[in-house]
Design an enzyme around this catalytic site. Structure first.
Site, PDB file in Angstrom:
ATOM      1  N   ARG A  31      83.556  -6.414  54.278  1.00  0.00           N
ATOM      2  CA  ARG A  31      84.572  -8.036  52.973  1.00  0.00           C
ATOM      3  C   ARG A  31      83.316  -8.382  52.235  1.00  0.00           C
ATOM      4  NH1 ARG A  31      86.117 -12.954  56.899  1.00  0.00           N
ATOM      5  NH2 ARG A  31      86.551 -11.532  58.204  1.00  0.00           N
ATOM      6  N   HIS A  77      95.041  -4.251  53.798  1.00  0.00           N
ATOM      7  CA  HIS A  77      94.033  -5.360  54.548  1.00  0.00           C
ATOM      8  C   HIS A  77      95.194  -6.835  54.378  1.00  0.00           C
ATOM      9  CE1 HIS A  77      90.776  -7.118  52.999  1.00  0.00           C
ATOM     10  NE2 HIS A  77      91.162  -8.561  52.555  1.00  0.00           N
ATOM     11  N   TYR A 121     104.441 -15.457  39.805  1.00  0.00           N
ATOM     12  CA  TYR A 121     105.086 -15.386  37.853  1.00  0.00           C
ATOM     13  C   TYR A 121     104.235 -14.402  37.599  1.00  0.00           C
ATOM     14  CZ  TYR A 121     106.609 -20.343  39.468  1.00  0.00           C
ATOM     15  OH  TYR A 121     107.716 -20.595  39.956  1.00  0.00           O
TER      16      TYR A 121
END
Length: 809
Positions: A31, A77, A121
Site C-alpha cells: 500500500r 484493486h 466529470y
C-alpha cells in the site's frame, strides 16, 4: 466419531502481535511504500496497467475517469473508489509530480488544495512517458501474479524504461515506516544511472556532478548541498526549500514583494492566508496588502508594503514565520527485495540498473525465441517455393488439411510448424516476388538473432542497450531544471523593528503577578490615577518602556519570565490586566519580586540574586536572553526550602548590603560574588546563625547618597548613615544593627536603602499599610532599636517593607 478440537488457547499478546505484524507487512508492501525498481506504489501500478490494458493510451482519445477507476477496482484493486481516484488525480497534477503519468481533462484540483471534480466529470489517458514505464510488458519482461479473484493477471512491477522513483519521487506513511523521496530532473537522473553503469566505483561527489539535487515541479530554491550529499550517502538528510521572491519598486516610492514560486507540497491558499494574518494581527509592521494574482500565465502572490516598510526585513520574516521557507527531510525508504529499506542514491540506482538488466534480458530472450521460430518457418517457406509444383501436387492429392500436412512431412521432411505454414499459405503468396522477400526476411532474422545472442552473452553489450535506450528517453523527454540549488542554508536574521511597531507604552507588574501594558493615551486620559489593583496586592514595577524591549519578571521561587513587551496584550489603564499564569505556568504561592525592562541583552550588566538562606549569585545579563519562552525559566538553582528575597540589575561594580532577621548587616563589594551560569546556585553571601535568615539584600553604586532604613516586626523603625557601617568581605557574620533585648526582642522585618525623597510602606499581618516619609526621620546609631511608628497590638506585626512606587503624575 470424535469431533476435532477447533479452538486454540493462545495468549492475547501473541495473537495481537502476530496479526498486527501481518497487517503491517501488508501495509508496508502492498500500500504505502513504492517499489525501488519502478518507483510505484501498488495502486499507482494498477491504475497505469489497467489504463494500458484498456488501450487508454496517449495516441488515443481521453476516456471518462470513472471507467478507469471501475476497471482498477473490478480487476486489480478491491478498495475504495475515492482512494483510487485520488491516486489517479495525483499522477496528473503538475505541481505534485515532475513528469505527469496521467493526462487529465477537466478540473483535477489546484495548488490551493481545491478538490478535483468528481470522476464522472473528468477524462483521462496515459501520458507519453507512462508508455515508457509499460513498454515491453507484453514480452514477459516482468513477473505476473493472479489478481485478487483469479480472473486475470497483474504485473508485480513494471518494466520502467527510466528511473521513475527518482524522477517523480514518492511520499508515504505506513506501519513503522515512512518515506520521503524528492523528485529530480529526468536528464540528470539518466546521466547518473549511466555514470553508475560506466563507473561502478564512483562516489556521491562524482554522481552529484551530474545529479545536482532534487528538482521540484514547483521550482523554488534549495539550500544546503551538504544535506543533499548526506541524503544521497545515507538515505536521510535535511535541506531547506524556499519560494522565489523578488522585491519590486512601485509607484510612490513604495515596494512590493512578488512571489512567483513556492516550496513543494505547500498549499498556496493557506500560505497567502497566513501572510495576511500577519498583517491583521500586526505581527509584522509594514504590510499594506496581500494579494493572490495567480492566473493561467503562472503563480504570482503580491505583498504590497507601506511607504516605510523594510522589504528585505519583511521578506526574511516571511521566510522564517510562514511556509515560504520549509525544511525538507529526505527519508528514502523503498521496497527492495520485498523488504522496506532505507536506500542511498547508490542503492536506488543499483536497484534500478539490476531491474533493467533483468527486463532487457527477458525481452531479448522473448524476441530471440520469436525470431528463431519465425526463421524456422521462413526456411520452410523458401524450401517449399523452390519445389512448388511438387508441393502443390502433394497437397492436391491429399484428403484434408491434416493429411496434407502429414504428407508434406513424410515426403519432404518439413517440420510440423513449417507444414502448417505451407498449407495455410494463400494462393497469391506464391508469386515470384515472394521468394526475394523471404530471402530478405531470412537475412534480417539471422542478423537479429546474432544481435540478441550477443546481448545475452555479454554483460557489456547488455549495459550498452540499457544506456542507449536511456539516452533515447532523455532526448525525447528532457526538460529544463526548475529548482535552483544554493550551497549554504542562509541563517535568517529578523530585525525586531520589522515585526514590532516601535511605540512607547506604560507597563506595570504587581506582586501577585498581574501584568499590564497600556497605551500612553489611555494612561494620560486617567492622569495616571486609579490604578486597578487588588486590595492585598502592590506594584513592583511601573515604567514607560518601548514595545521593542523585553521585560524580565523574577519570582521568589527562583524562576523568571521572558516577556517581549510587544506580545503583552494592550489593555486600558483602568483594567486589572492579565495574570502571568495566562502566559506561563506558575506555582500557587509564587510571587513576583521584581521586573526589569531590557533594551539590549549585550550591554555589560549583571543580574544579582540574594536568597533567604544567604546565597548570592551573579550572572551576565546576556545569559538570560532566550528564543523559547512559553514557560517559566530557571533564573537561579535554589536548594531545599530556600527562596529569593531580592533581584538586582547591576553594573558589576556595586556594593552589596545584606540584612538578616536577627539584626546582622554585612557589606561587601559585588565583585566578590563570582560570575556563574544561569542554572547555578551562587556562592555563600553571609554566615548565618541557626534559625536566622536574610530579609533583604540591596545594591548601590559609589557616589550614591543612600541611607540604611530598617523596620522591626514590633513596629519600630530607624534610619542610619552608611558611615555607621564599614565594608567587610563575603561569607562573614556582619555587624549588629539592633540592641539585644532579653524578652520580646526586635527582629528585622525589612531593610531598604533610601534617598531623601523616598517613601517606605510597612505592611502588617493584619493587612494594614503604613506609609512613612523617610526624609522626615532623624538618623540613629546602630545600637538603638529605633522609634515605634506602628502600634503592634492594634495594627499587627510588620511583615514586609517596600519602597512606594508613585502611581500618580
Amino acid at each position: 466419531m470424535q469431533q476435532k478440537e477447533i479452538f486454540q488457547d493462545l495468549p492475547l499478546e501473541d495473537v495481537l502481535g502476530d496479526r498486527f505484524g501481518r497487517y503491517s507487512k501488508y501495509i508496508i508492501q502492498e500500500r504505502a511504500l513504492p517499489d525501488a525498481r519502478d518507483g510505484l506504489k501498488p495502486v499507482q501500478r494498477r491504475i497505469l496497467y489497467a489504463m494500458y490494458t484498456e488501450g487508454n493510451t496517449v495516441e488515443k482519445g481521453f476516456r471518462k475517469s470513472a471507467k478507469t477507476v471501475g476497471n482498477v477496482i473490478g480487476n486489480f484493486h478491491p478498495h475504495g473508489d475515492t482512494s483510487v481516484y485520488d491516486a489517479m488525480v495525483r499522477l496528473s497534477q503538475e505541481w505534485k509530480v515532475r513528469k505527469l503519468l496521467v493526462e487529465m481533462h477537466g478540473n483535477n484540483g489546484s495548488i490551493d488544495g481545491d478538490p478535483p471534480a468528481a470522476m464522472r466529470y473528468t477524462e483521462a489517458r496515459l501520458s507519453a512517458i507512462s508508455g515508457e514505464l509499460l513498454k515491453d510488458i507484453e514480452k514477459r519482461t516482468v513477473d505476473f501474479i493472479p489478481n485478487f479473484d483469479d480472473t486475470t493477471e497483474e504485473p508485480t512491477v513494471l518494466p520502467a524504461r527510466y528511473p521513475s522513483l527518482l524522477v517523480n519521487g514518492s511520499t508515504g506513511i505506513s506501519a513503522g515506516y515512512a518515506t520521503e523521496i524528492p523528485p529530480h530532473q529526468i536528464g540528470e537522473v539518466i546521466d547518473a544511472a549511466i555514470m553508475r553503469m560506466d563507473q561502478p566505483d564512483c562516489t556521491v561527489e562524482d554522481l552529484m556532478t551530474v545529479l545536482k539535487g532534487p528538482d521540484f515541479p514547483t521550482g523554488g530554491i534549495i539550500q544546503g548541498v551538504d544535506g543533499i550529499k548526506k541524503a544521497y550517502e545515507t538515505g536521510k538528510g535535511k535541506i531547506v526549500i524556499r519560494g522565489k521572491a523578488e522585491i519590486e519598486e512601485i509607484r510612490g516610492g513604495r515596494k512590493q514583494i512578488v512571489i512567483t514560486e513556492i516550496p513543494y507540497e505547500v498549499n498556496k491558499a493557506n500560505l497567502v492566508k497566513k501572510m495576511d494574518e500577519f498583517r491583521i494581527d500586526r505581527k509584522v509592521e509594514g504590510i499594506a496588502e496581500v494579494r493572490d494574482e495567480t492566473d493561467r500565465t503562472g503563480l504570482r502572490v503580491v505583498i504590497e508594503l507601506k511607504k516605510d516598510g523594510d522589504a528585505q526585513g519583511i521578506l526574511n520574516y516571511l521566510y522564517k514565520a510562514s511556509d515560504l521557507q520549509v525544511s525538507y527531510n529526505f527519508n528514502m525508504v523503498a521496497i527492495h527485495n520485498r523488504h522496506p529499506k532505507l536506500m542511498s542514491l547508490f542503492d536506488l540506482l543499483d536497484a534500478y540498473i539490476s531491474h533493467q538488466k533483468e527486463v532487457v534480458t527477458k525481452r531479448s530472450e522473448f524476441d530471440l525465441a520469436k525470431a528463431k521460430s519465425r526463421e524456422h518457418i521462413v526456411e520452410g517457406l523458401m524450401k517449399a517455393l523452390s519445389i512448388l509444383d511438387e508441393v502443390i501436387a502433394v497437397i492436391r492429392a491429399s484428403k484434408d488439411k491434416r493429411d496434407a500436412k502429414n504428407n508434406l512431412i513424410d515426403r519432404f521432411q518439413f517440420t510440423e510448424p513449417q507444414a502448417e505454414a505451407i498449407v495455410s499459405l494463400q494462393l497469391y503468396r506464391l508469386t515470384n516476388t515472394d521468394i526475394t522477400a523471404l530471402q530478405q526476411e531470412a537475412e534480417e532474422l539471422a542478423k537479429l538473432i546474432d544481435e540478441l545472442t550477443a546481448i545475452l552473452a555479454s554483460e557489456r553489450k547488455l549495459l550498452g542497450v540499457i544506456k542507449k535506450e536511456l539516452r533515447d528517453i532523455k532526448k525525447k523527454y528532457n526538460d529544463e531544471r526548475r529548482t535552483i540549488i544554493e550551497d549554504e542554508i542562509e541563517e535568517i536574521k529578523v530585525n525586531l523593528e520589522v515585526m514590532i511597531p516601535s511605540e512607547d507604552v506604560m507597563v506595570t507588574v504587581t506582586e501577585d503577578g498581574y501584568i499590564k501594558r497600556t497605551s500612553l493615551r489611555s494612561y494620560s486620559a486617567s492622569g495616571g490615577r486609579d490604578l486597578a489593583i487588588k486590595e492585598t496586592d502592590r506594584l513592583v514595577f511601573k515604567e514607560e518602556i518601548n514595545t521593542t524591549d523585553v521585560l524580565l519578571v523574577f519570582t521568589n521561587k527562583g524562576n523568571y519570565m521572558y516577556m517581549p513587551v510587544h506580545e503583552l496584550p494592550d489593555v486600558r489603564w483602568k483594567d486589572l490586566g492579565h495574570h502571568l499564569a495566562s502566559f506561563v505556568s506558575m506555582d500557587k504561592n509564587e510571587t513576583v519580586l521584581s521586573a526589569y525592562s531590557i533594551k539590549d541583552f549585550q550591554q555589560p550588566a549583571f543580574l544579582l540574586f540574594i536568597t533567604k538562606n544567604g546565597m548570592v549569585k551573579r550572572t551576565e545579563l546576556a545569559q538570560y536572553k532566550v528564543q523559547r519562552y512559553s514557560r517559566a525559566l530557571v533564573a537561579i538553582n535554589l536548594k531545599g526550602d530556600d527562596e529569593v528575597v531580592d533581584v538586582h540589575l547591576t553594573s558589576g561594580h556595586g556594593q552589596i548590603m545584606l540584612a538578616t532577621k536577627f539584626g546582622y548587616n554585612l557589606w561587601f563589594a559585588e565583585e566578590e560574588a563570582s560570575i556563574v551560569g544561569p542554572r547555578a546556585a551562587g556562592v555563600k553571601g553571609i554566615n548565618l546563625k541557626d534559625g536566622d535568615t536574610v530579609v533583604n539584600g540591596k545594591v548601590w553604586n559609589e557616589g550614591e547618597q543612600k541611607e540604611v532604613w530598617i523596620a522591626t516586626q514590633r513596629g519600630a523603625a530607624k534610619k542610619m548613615k552608611l558611615s555607621e557601617f564599614e565594608p567587610s568581605s563575603r561569607a562573614n557574620r556582619g555587624v549588629l544593627m539592633l540592641r539585644e533585648l532579653k524578652s520580646n526582642p526586635h527582629r528585622i522585618a525589612g531593610m531598604q536603602l533610601v534617598s531623601k525623597s523616598d517613601t517606605v510602606v510597612l505592611s502588617t499581618l493584619k493587612g494594614h499599610l503604613e506609609t512613612i516619609d523617610t526624609g522626615k526621620m532623624k538618623t540613629s546609631d546602630r545600637y538603638s532599636n529605633g522609634s515605634f511608628v506602628i502600634d503592634e497590638k492594634d495594627k499587627g506585626q510588620v511583615e514586609s517593607v517596600y519602597l512606594s512606587i508613585q502611581t500618580e503624575e
